[in-house]
Design a protein around this motif. Structure first.
Motif, PDB file in Angstrom:
ATOM      1  N   PRO A 196      -2.631  11.816   4.668  1.00 28.92           N
ATOM      2  CA  PRO A 196      -2.691  12.372   3.311  1.00 28.92           C
ATOM      3  C   PRO A 196      -3.782  11.678   2.498  1.00 28.92           C
ATOM      4  O   PRO A 196      -3.873  10.446   2.488  1.00 28.92           O
ATOM      5  CB  PRO A 196      -1.310  12.061   2.721  1.00 28.92           C
ATOM      6  CG  PRO A 196      -0.491  11.511   3.843  1.00 28.92           C
ATOM      7  CD  PRO A 196      -1.434  10.986   4.870  1.00 28.92           C
ATOM      8  N   LEU A 197      -4.615  12.473   1.834  1.00 28.22           N
ATOM      9  CA  LEU A 197      -5.632  11.959   0.918  1.00 28.22           C
ATOM     10  C   LEU A 197      -5.230  12.385  -0.485  1.00 28.22           C
ATOM     11  O   LEU A 197      -5.224  13.579  -0.799  1.00 28.22           O
ATOM     12  CB  LEU A 197      -7.012  12.516   1.275  1.00 28.22           C
ATOM     13  CG  LEU A 197      -8.144  12.262   0.275  1.00 28.22           C
ATOM     14  CD1 LEU A 197      -8.379  10.767   0.074  1.00 28.22           C
ATOM     15  CD2 LEU A 197      -9.438  12.941   0.746  1.00 28.22           C
ATOM     16  N   VAL A 198      -4.866  11.424  -1.320  1.00 33.23           N
ATOM     17  CA  VAL A 198      -4.396  11.715  -2.674  1.00 33.23           C
ATOM     18  C   VAL A 198      -5.546  11.485  -3.654  1.00 33.23           C
ATOM     19  O   VAL A 198      -6.076  10.368  -3.762  1.00 33.23           O
ATOM     20  CB  VAL A 198      -3.189  10.836  -3.042  1.00 33.23           C
ATOM     21  CG1 VAL A 198      -2.776  11.066  -4.498  1.00 33.23           C
ATOM     22  CG2 VAL A 198      -2.020  11.142  -2.107  1.00 33.23           C
ATOM     23  N   ILE A 199      -5.929  12.549  -4.357  1.00 35.67           N
ATOM     24  CA  ILE A 199      -7.025  12.509  -5.328  1.00 35.67           C
ATOM     25  C   ILE A 199      -6.435  12.409  -6.725  1.00 35.67           C
ATOM     26  O   ILE A 199      -5.573  13.217  -7.105  1.00 35.67           O
ATOM     27  CB  ILE A 199      -7.905  13.766  -5.232  1.00 35.67           C
ATOM     28  CG1 ILE A 199      -8.398  13.986  -3.795  1.00 35.67           C
ATOM     29  CG2 ILE A 199      -9.064  13.687  -6.212  1.00 35.67           C
ATOM     30  CD1 ILE A 199      -9.410  12.986  -3.329  1.00 35.67           C
ATOM     31  N   VAL A 200      -6.917  11.444  -7.504  1.00 30.17           N
ATOM     32  CA  VAL A 200      -6.376  11.188  -8.843  1.00 30.17           C
ATOM     33  C   VAL A 200      -7.499  11.247  -9.878  1.00 30.17           C
ATOM     34  O   VAL A 200      -8.548  10.622  -9.691  1.00 30.17           O
ATOM     35  CB  VAL A 200      -5.698   9.804  -8.904  1.00 30.17           C
ATOM     36  CG1 VAL A 200      -5.109   9.549 -10.282  1.00 30.17           C
ATOM     37  CG2 VAL A 200      -4.621   9.676  -7.837  1.00 30.17           C
ATOM     38  N   SER A 201      -7.275  11.984 -10.968  1.00 31.88           N
ATOM     39  CA  SER A 201      -8.246  12.013 -12.063  1.00 31.88           C
ATOM     40  C   SER A 201      -7.635  11.548 -13.382  1.00 31.88           C
ATOM     41  O   SER A 201      -8.316  11.512 -14.401  1.00 31.88           O
ATOM     42  CB  SER A 201      -8.828  13.425 -12.235  1.00 31.88           C
ATOM     43  OG  SER A 201      -7.811  14.369 -12.519  1.00 31.88           O
ATOM     44  N   ASN A 202      -6.358  11.198 -13.370  1.00 33.45           N
ATOM     45  CA  ASN A 202      -5.697  10.672 -14.561  1.00 33.45           C
ATOM     46  C   ASN A 202      -6.079   9.200 -14.737  1.00 33.45           C
ATOM     47  O   ASN A 202      -5.931   8.410 -13.804  1.00 33.45           O
ATOM     48  CB  ASN A 202      -4.183  10.817 -14.394  1.00 33.45           C
ATOM     49  CG  ASN A 202      -3.419  10.312 -15.602  1.00 33.45           C
ATOM     50  OD1 ASN A 202      -3.341   9.104 -15.813  1.00 33.45           O
ATOM     51  ND2 ASN A 202      -2.856  11.226 -16.366  1.00 33.45           N
ATOM     52  N   PRO A 203      -6.573   8.783 -15.912  1.00 42.43           N
ATOM     53  CA  PRO A 203      -7.016   7.396 -16.097  1.00 42.43           C
ATOM     54  C   PRO A 203      -5.947   6.356 -15.781  1.00 42.43           C
ATOM     55  O   PRO A 203      -6.255   5.302 -15.205  1.00 42.43           O
ATOM     56  CB  PRO A 203      -7.415   7.342 -17.575  1.00 42.43           C
ATOM     57  CG  PRO A 203      -7.810   8.749 -17.899  1.00 42.43           C
ATOM     58  CD  PRO A 203      -6.877   9.608 -17.101  1.00 42.43           C
ATOM     59  N   GLU A 204      -4.679   6.639 -16.137  1.00 39.83           N
ATOM     60  CA  GLU A 204      -3.619   5.677 -15.838  1.00 39.83           C
ATOM     61  C   GLU A 204      -3.408   5.557 -14.329  1.00 39.83           C
ATOM     62  O   GLU A 204      -3.161   4.474 -13.806  1.00 39.83           O
ATOM     63  CB  GLU A 204      -2.318   6.083 -16.534  1.00 39.83           C
ATOM     64  CG  GLU A 204      -2.331   5.847 -18.038  1.00 39.83           C
ATOM     65  CD  GLU A 204      -2.618   4.402 -18.398  1.00 39.83           C
ATOM     66  OE1 GLU A 204      -2.012   3.502 -17.781  1.00 39.83           O
ATOM     67  OE2 GLU A 204      -3.466   4.169 -19.288  1.00 39.83           O
TER      68      GLU A 204
END
Length: 460
Positions: A45-53
């Protein structure tokens, strides 16, 4: 384990879609799944995050989430087995620290006049009325700058040899032929320089020969006045207290060269586009530059507030890298309400973070003043990545960007060849310069106003 939602399309199809249109792909994923989503890379699984927190948690949870060098192994043929991208832990931390002094603080100041002189010489070679491609023109400037910063070279036979071989290396590093060889290991056969992989190995051998000759001469004749990266490394000790080998030194340069030329050229080219595309931005920036007089000091240029916001906004709207370097989950951790188990890979999406409406109202509009009105955290504005993998050349890159842009604007009048064209980014290697390369026209030398208009830094 409950992973964030994500596309169910096959990994191969997703990879093809990303390669074809990386930014469009990320826009689609962000619109459909929000600020955290999962893409399956085979069984990983590759989890992409764009939320600053969420990005902050990824960068700061060093025990649970590591910046593992093994995740970058696919790039070893490009940047070397002992380059910063391949290392982690103590070795990575120590060698990164070796690179910091010549690329930061007072050391960077010594490059100021040289950056302005190189810029002036390259642009002055353009005849009035001549059309030119801004991206390739700026690459000439950034290559010369990086040669001085990394190797302390700016004239002489070896300088010319380095310039020639590095130009070939950097051009081929962006070619689809090398991309195919990196993607399919069975193509990595040295069948002579007339084949893609053989040609790449031949270029590397030529580079190594030049670099090792320079190292041998420098070791034999110490010059304590030098302030370049190579001079710093020649007499440095590794993490075990032993002198650095020639091979260890060599492997620290490829990633710096790629970032130092292409990423910087991309950012400067986008700055030229926005400044000439938007008249109000150009006039306001020129008014600020004119307050410094006819021959401004490079350090005075670097501290100009509006110039800084123009550069930041160019880096925000089309960052030189779409995602951060991958991190590996080593022990269970909760991120944004999801339990990530060991073996999960995470990446922050710089592009989507920079496009967030809650952080940057009207995010597709070029508005430098937003950086005067608000102070952004390193998890909200991260054009150079973050955490342990943050670009070590960030200070030099931003310094260079400001000086090149200021020198061109102060001394020359340029125009977009097609003022109606809306430039879009195109993936070239890992960078995203304007798809056309940005065709511009040299109008001639700029005549400074007799009485510079008043500039107000914090005006909206």
């Amino acid at each position: 384990m409950k992973l964030p939602d994500g596309p169910k399309t096959s990994p191969r199809s997703l990879a093809d879609e990303f390669k074809t249109n990386p930014l469009g792909f990320m826009d689609t994923m962000g619109d459909r799944y929000g600020d955290i989503f999962t893409i399956m890379a085979g069984s990983t699984p590759l989890v992409i995050v764009s939320n600053p927190e969420g990005i902050k948690q990824i960068f700061t949870s060093a025990k649970e989430i590591t910046a593992s060098g093994k995740l970058n192994e696919g790039g070893a043929p490009l940047v070397g087995n002992n380059g910063l991208l391949m290392l982690d832990g103590l070795r990575h931390k120590h060698r990164r620290q070796l690179l910091m002094p010549p690329l930061h603080g007072t050391r960077v100041k010594v490059y100021g006049q040289r950056i302005c002189q190189v810029t002036d010489r390259v642009i002055n070679d353009l005849a009035p009325g001549q059309a030119f491609i801004a991206y390739s023109t700026v690459q000439k400037i950034t290559l010369e700058v990086i040669l001085q910063a990394l190797f302390g070279l700016y004239a002489g036979e070896r300088y010319e040899q380095f310039k020639q071989i590095l130009s070939k290396l950097l051009i081929f590093a962006r070619s689809p032929w090398l991309g195919l060889s990196l993607a399919y290991p069975f193509l990595r056969k040295d069948l002579g320089r007339w084949t893609p992989w053989g040609y790449w190995l031949d270029l590397q051998r030529q580079f190594d020969k030049l670099l090792y000759a320079e190292i041998t001469e420098r070791r034999a004749k110490v010059d304590p006045t030098r302030s370049d990266v190579l001079s710093e490394l020649l007499f440095a000790r590794d993490e075990t207290g032993q002198p650095m080998t020639n091979e260890d030194i060599r492997d620290l340069f490829p990633s710096l060269l790629l970032g130092g030329q292409d990423a910087s050229a991309t950012a400067i080219t986008w700055s030229l586009y926005w400044v000439h595309h938007l008249k109000d931005v150009r006039e306001r920036l020129l008014a600020e530059l004119d307050t410094l007089g006819e021959s401004p000091d490079p350090m005075a240029i670097a501290t100009l507030p509006y110039l800084g916001t123009v550069c930041n906004e160019a880096l925000r709207i089309y960052p030189t890298q779409v995602v951060t370097f991958p991190r590996l989950v080593e022990s269970p951790i909760e991120v944004m309400g999801y339990e990530l188990s060991p073996g999960t890979v995470t990446r922050g999406c710089i592009y989507l973070t920079h496009q967030r409406q809650d952080l940057y109202p009207q995010p597709q509009e070029f508005k430098p003043e937003r950086f005067l009105e608000r102070q952004y955290s390193p998890y909200e504005f991260l054009p150079f990545g973050g955490g342990a993998r943050r670009c070590p050349g960030e200070v030099l890159a931003l310094f260079e960007m400001k000086l090149v842009l200021a020198t061109i604007l102060c001394r020359y009048q340029l125009a977009l060849a097609d003022e109606q064209r809306v430039e879009k980014p195109k993936a070239i290697g890992v960078n995203y310069p304007p798809a056309s390369g940005l065709k511009m026209v040299m109008l001639g030398k700029r005549q400074r106003p007799a009485k510079p208009q008043q500039f107000v830094a914090n005006s909206a």
